[in-house]
Every structure is written in C-alpha cells, then in structure tokens.
Design an enzyme around this catalytic site. Structure first.
Site, PDB file in Angstrom:
ATOM      1  N   LYS A  65      -6.820 -22.075  41.874  1.00 42.67           N
ATOM      2  CA  LYS A  65      -6.838 -20.613  41.653  1.00 42.67           C
ATOM      3  C   LYS A  65      -6.269 -19.810  42.828  1.00 42.67           C
ATOM      4  O   LYS A  65      -6.650 -18.673  43.078  1.00 42.67           O
ATOM      5  CB  LYS A  65      -8.254 -20.088  41.308  1.00 42.67           C
ATOM      6  CG  LYS A  65      -9.019 -20.869  40.280  1.00 42.67           C
ATOM      7  CD  LYS A  65      -8.187 -21.445  39.178  1.00 42.67           C
ATOM      8  CE  LYS A  65      -7.637 -20.456  38.190  1.00 42.67           C
ATOM      9  NZ  LYS A  65      -6.753 -21.144  37.206  1.00 42.67           N
ATOM     10  N   SER A  66      -5.354 -20.415  43.533  1.00 42.47           N
ATOM     11  CA  SER A  66      -4.736 -19.746  44.683  1.00 42.47           C
ATOM     12  C   SER A  66      -3.282 -19.366  44.426  1.00 42.47           C
ATOM     13  O   SER A  66      -2.599 -18.894  45.323  1.00 42.47           O
ATOM     14  CB  SER A  66      -4.795 -20.675  45.908  1.00 42.47           C
ATOM     15  OG  SER A  66      -6.116 -21.020  46.196  1.00 42.47           O
ATOM     16  N   THR A  69       0.073 -22.036  39.696  1.00 42.33           N
ATOM     17  CA  THR A  69       0.939 -21.898  38.520  1.00 42.33           C
ATOM     18  C   THR A  69       2.222 -21.151  38.900  1.00 42.33           C
ATOM     19  O   THR A  69       3.331 -21.536  38.491  1.00 42.33           O
ATOM     20  CB  THR A  69       0.194 -21.122  37.409  1.00 42.33           C
ATOM     21  OG1 THR A  69      -1.127 -21.652  37.287  1.00 42.33           O
ATOM     22  CG2 THR A  69       0.909 -21.200  36.086  1.00 42.33           C
ATOM     23  N   HIS A 129      -3.923 -30.754  44.324  1.00 40.49           N
ATOM     24  CA  HIS A 129      -5.031 -29.987  44.909  1.00 40.49           C
ATOM     25  C   HIS A 129      -5.718 -30.806  46.004  1.00 40.49           C
ATOM     26  O   HIS A 129      -6.714 -30.365  46.561  1.00 40.49           O
ATOM     27  CB  HIS A 129      -6.072 -29.633  43.843  1.00 40.49           C
ATOM     28  CG  HIS A 129      -5.641 -28.578  42.872  1.00 40.49           C
ATOM     29  ND1 HIS A 129      -4.939 -27.451  43.239  1.00 40.49           N
ATOM     30  CD2 HIS A 129      -5.847 -28.454  41.525  1.00 40.49           C
ATOM     31  CE1 HIS A 129      -4.717 -26.695  42.173  1.00 40.49           C
ATOM     32  NE2 HIS A 129      -5.247 -27.288  41.123  1.00 40.49           N
ATOM     33  N   ARG A 147      -5.016 -18.253  49.462  1.00 39.46           N
ATOM     34  CA  ARG A 147      -5.329 -16.934  48.897  1.00 39.46           C
ATOM     35  C   ARG A 147      -6.693 -16.488  49.414  1.00 39.46           C
ATOM     36  O   ARG A 147      -7.554 -17.334  49.727  1.00 39.46           O
ATOM     37  CB  ARG A 147      -5.362 -17.067  47.367  1.00 39.46           C
ATOM     38  CG  ARG A 147      -5.504 -15.772  46.626  1.00 39.46           C
ATOM     39  CD  ARG A 147      -5.561 -16.001  45.120  1.00 39.46           C
ATOM     40  NE  ARG A 147      -5.488 -14.726  44.424  1.00 39.46           N
ATOM     41  CZ  ARG A 147      -5.710 -14.565  43.129  1.00 39.46           C
ATOM     42  NH1 ARG A 147      -6.010 -15.612  42.372  1.00 39.46           N
ATOM     43  NH2 ARG A 147      -5.627 -13.376  42.570  1.00 39.46           N
ATOM     44  N   SER A 155     -11.519 -15.697  40.439  1.00 40.11           N
ATOM     45  CA  SER A 155     -10.543 -16.277  39.514  1.00 40.11           C
ATOM     46  C   SER A 155     -11.057 -17.618  38.990  1.00 40.11           C
ATOM     47  O   SER A 155     -10.959 -17.927  37.797  1.00 40.11           O
ATOM     48  CB  SER A 155      -9.202 -16.447  40.247  1.00 40.11           C
ATOM     49  OG  SER A 155      -8.233 -16.965  39.387  1.00 40.11           O
ATOM     50  N   LYS A 283      -4.804 -11.383  35.938  1.00 42.06           N
ATOM     51  CA  LYS A 283      -4.298 -10.139  36.531  1.00 42.06           C
ATOM     52  C   LYS A 283      -3.232 -10.399  37.585  1.00 42.06           C
ATOM     53  O   LYS A 283      -2.291  -9.619  37.731  1.00 42.06           O
ATOM     54  CB  LYS A 283      -5.453  -9.373  37.169  1.00 42.06           C
ATOM     55  CG  LYS A 283      -6.313  -8.631  36.185  1.00 42.06           C
ATOM     56  CD  LYS A 283      -7.121  -7.599  36.947  1.00 42.06           C
ATOM     57  CE  LYS A 283      -8.035  -6.837  36.030  1.00 42.06           C
ATOM     58  NZ  LYS A 283      -8.990  -6.029  36.809  1.00 42.06           N
TER      59      LYS A 283
HETATM   60  P1  A3P Z   1      -6.306 -14.084  38.784  1.00 40.98           P
HETATM   61  O1  A3P Z   1      -7.352 -14.848  38.015  1.00 40.98           O
HETATM   62  O2  A3P Z   1      -6.863 -13.416  40.003  1.00 40.98           O
HETATM   63  O3  A3P Z   1      -5.538 -13.142  37.934  1.00 40.98           O
HETATM   64  P2  A3P Z   1      -3.755 -21.030  39.803  1.00 40.98           P
HETATM   65  O4  A3P Z   1      -2.384 -20.939  39.276  1.00 40.98           O
HETATM   66  O5  A3P Z   1      -3.860 -21.679  41.156  1.00 40.98           O
HETATM   67  O6  A3P Z   1      -4.691 -21.602  38.807  1.00 40.98           O
HETATM   68  O7  A3P Z   1      -4.230 -19.533  40.085  1.00 40.98           O
HETATM   69  C1  A3P Z   1      -4.418 -18.645  39.029  1.00 40.98           C
HETATM   70  C2  A3P Z   1      -4.256 -17.232  39.556  1.00 40.98           C
HETATM   71  O8  A3P Z   1      -2.852 -16.986  39.749  1.00 40.98           O
HETATM   72  C3  A3P Z   1      -4.739 -16.217  38.549  1.00 40.98           C
HETATM   73  O9  A3P Z   1      -5.251 -15.134  39.329  1.00 40.98           O
HETATM   74  C4  A3P Z   1      -3.468 -15.864  37.806  1.00 40.98           C
HETATM   75  O10 A3P Z   1      -3.496 -14.626  37.142  1.00 40.98           O
HETATM   76  C5  A3P Z   1      -2.469 -15.869  38.953  1.00 40.98           C
HETATM   77  N1  A3P Z   1      -1.075 -16.090  38.483  1.00 40.98           N
HETATM   78  C6  A3P Z   1      -0.645 -16.924  37.509  1.00 40.98           C
HETATM   79  N2  A3P Z   1       0.692 -16.812  37.350  1.00 40.98           N
HETATM   80  C7  A3P Z   1       1.107 -15.880  38.225  1.00 40.98           C
HETATM   81  C8  A3P Z   1       2.394 -15.307  38.514  1.00 40.98           C
HETATM   82  N3  A3P Z   1       3.474 -15.654  37.842  1.00 40.98           N
HETATM   83  N4  A3P Z   1       2.455 -14.376  39.485  1.00 40.98           N
HETATM   84  C9  A3P Z   1       1.361 -13.999  40.183  1.00 40.98           C
HETATM   85  N5  A3P Z   1       0.119 -14.490  39.947  1.00 40.98           N
HETATM   86  C10 A3P Z   1      -0.012 -15.428  38.979  1.00 40.98           C
END
Ligand code: A3P
Length: 330
Positions: A65-66, A69, A129, A147, A155, A283
């Site tokens: 969640k940092s 993706t 990870h 993050r 998140s 978000k």
């Molecule tokens: P939030 O839940 O704060 O919106 P990971 O990819 O490590 O699982 O992290 C997910 C977080 O990255 C989520 O944050 C998600 O919305 C955000 N995220 C996913 N795709 C993104 C993108 N293209 N640009 C910016 N943030 C993105």
C-alpha cells in the site's frame, strides 16, 4: 508445498512466533519481520533458492500500500516502450491490471512460479514486498517506493476489508483502531513498516547505483521528474528525441490513477491472483489518513514510527533528496 525444501521450511515455520489478529493471513515473525505464512512457506524459498536473477533485471520493492501498483505501471510502460508505445490503443496497461503485467517475486501467489518468471523477456521487471535483508542474492537494480506510514496504514486497512473475502476471510469487523495498534507494534504484513523502509534507505545510501529510493509523495508532486530519474536508473533513460515527443509525459498520463481506474480490467473482475482489480485504485493522494483517523491516532502512529526509526538516519519528515549520490548525468 512445492518441493521437499518447502516442506522443510514449513515445519520450521511452526516454531516461529504467530500473529493471527491482522486479517486475512496468519503471520509469522522471521528475521525481524512479520511475514504471511505462505510467503515463508512458498514465496521466500522460491525467491531465494530457485530464482535465477539476470544482470538487467529491475526489481520494484515496496511495503504493501505504498504505491506498488503505480510503480509497476510506470516501470513496465518505461521498460517496454519500444514494443508498446504509451499512445498505443492496445497497450497492455489499457487491457490488464498492472499486477498482471509485472509479476511478484517472493510472496507466494499462484503466479509466483519460477517457470513464468523464466519465460519473461529481458530486461525483466519484477516486484516484491520482501524486506531488503531477505532479497535473493545476485539481484540487479532495485527501485523502492516508500510512503507516509499513516496513509499506508489507512490504505491497508481499507484494502484488507475489501479483499479479504477473496481468501474466504470476513474482515468487516476489523476496526481501524485494531489495525493501528497492530501496525504500531509492527505486527502487520511485512511489518514493522519503518524497519522495511529503513533497510532500503540504508541500502540506497550504501550503494546508490543499486537501490533507488523514491517517496510516493514526491512522485505525486513531480511524476515526470520522478519517472526520468527512474528510467535513468533502470538503464533506459529517455533520449532527447523522446523528450521532444513527450514520451515521459505520455507514460505518466497512461499510468495516472484516473486513467488506470477507467480501464475495464481495473473496474471489473479480478487480477490473476484472484484479487478484486478495483481494490488497487482508491484516492491516491497524500494525507488522506486524516479523513479516517483522529489527530490523536495520527500522533500515536508518528510516535511509534519515530521511536522505531531512532538511530536509522531516516525520517519520514526529512526533506533531503532521497538519493544524493545517485546522479543521472554522471
Ligand atoms: P490509497 O488507498 O491511499 O488511495 P499499492 O499499489 O502498494 O497497493 O498501494 C495502493 C495505493 O496506491 C492506494 O492508495 C491507491 O489508490 C494508490 N494508487 C494506485 N494506483 C495509483 C496511481 N496510478 N497513481 C497514484 N496512486 C495510485
């Protein structure tokens, strides 16, 4: 289990400290980190014993969640831009979830198969990870994204509630306060988060050419600049001619949250690992923790993290450039 080696590790695993309060997976404490059992039983042995690194591999590393993706999308689009120009209507990122374009190494998903990694063309872009101290040896370049822990925590909590059903676990009653207390104790998936970050930070200071340390918040502030740094580090810098054509900007646009959210494969259905594809896109801003946590909860997280980071030389509030020794033009 996949192999006799894995069986051996699984029995060793039963001796390790167990944490079952953070859904959906049971966690075991190993080498200072709380790892899902399946990572220990399958992912880690696969990564350390059977993975054959190539010198031009790029490994994307992150605490969950940092921004994994986003990093996957950007790195994939950058590394594959000759075969798939960002403007192409049939670009893989317009058809598939970024997690189905860049496989994970070492987390024990069904996809985490040696044969699939072997079949990927060079230069391979892979993700993990795993903490730095548990990475396979002989790997090549690593791009790490960190993050703000409060945003990571929120998140992760929201993601957990949304996707736990895919592994048959009901996490509806798992409260944010419970998640926060476990996070602050380091007892969450791949936690402690600050130790995960500090290890990569330290590695990036020690060997700037091997580990590029990025911050999600800085990527939001300057996505094109961050992408240029990343491309340079990956060994595929944008040429003056590409810059003229706006290729870096086009990749940033292709990988923006808004664009990825609209892709059908990201709106409906599941990734190949069986996770609801839309759960990865929410978000995507800095500071959203304050919509869910009280200032008092935020302070508790900050204090736990600062405490854990003591002596590491890393701070989440430190604004010094992440990689002072890495100079793209050198
Ligand atoms: P939030 O839940 O704060 O919106 P990971 O990819 O490590 O699982 O992290 C997910 C977080 O990255 C989520 O944050 C998600 O919305 C955000 N995220 C996913 N795709 C993104 C993108 N293209 N640009 C910016 N943030 C993105």
């Amino acid at each position: 289990m996949d192999s006799p080696h894995d069986d051996g590790f699984a029995s060793e695993m039963a001796e390790l400290p167990l944490e079952t309060r953070y859904p959906p997976f049971a966690l075991r404490q190993y080498a200072g980190f709380w790892l899902p059992e399946r990572t220990l039983a399958r992912g880690l042995p696969a990564a350390r014993d059977r993975f054959a690194p190539r010198p031009d591999d790029v490994l994307l590393a992150s605490f969950p969640k940092s921004g994994t993706t986003w990093l996957k999308a950007l790195a994939f689009a950058t590394a594959r831009r000759a075969a798939h120009p960002p403007s192409a209507h049939d670009h893989p990122l317009r058809q598939r979830n970024p997690h189905d374009c860049v496989p994970f190494l070492g987390i024990g998903f069904a996809l985490d198969k040696d044969v699939e990694l072997e079949a990927l063309p060079s230069p391979r872009v892979l993700a993990t990870h795993l903490p730095f101290s548990l990475l396979p040896t002989g790997r090549s370049r690593v791009v790490y994204v960190c993050r703000d822990p409060k945003d990571v925590l929120v998140s992760c909590w929201l993601f957990t509630r949304k996707v736990s059903e895919s592994v048959g676990v009901d996490a509806e009653s798992f409260s944010l306060r419970e998640a926060m207390e476990l996070f602050c104790a380091g007892r969450c998936m791949y936690g402690p988060q600050w130790l995960h970050v500090a290890e990569y930070w330290e590695a990036s200071r020690r060997a700037a050419g091997e580990v590029l340390f990025l911050r999600y918040e800085e990527m939001l502030r300057d996505p094109v600049g961050s992408l240029r740094t990343m491309a340079e580090f990956m060994g595929c810098a944008f040429s003056p001619e590409e810059e003229e054509r706006g290729v870096a900007r086009a990749i940033v646009e292709l990988c923006s949250l808004d664009k990825l959210k609209k892709v059908e494969a990201n709106r409906k259905g599941r990734t190949a690992a069986g996770i609801k594809a839309d759960a990865y896109f929410r978000k995507g801003v800095a500071g959203d923790w304050s919509s869910h946590m009280t200032p008092e909860m935020g302070k508790m997280v900050d204090e736990a993290v600062e405490d854990g980071l003591q002596g590491s030389g890393f701070s989440f509030t430190d604004s010094t450039p992440a990689n002072p020794e890495f100079c793209p033009d050198a």
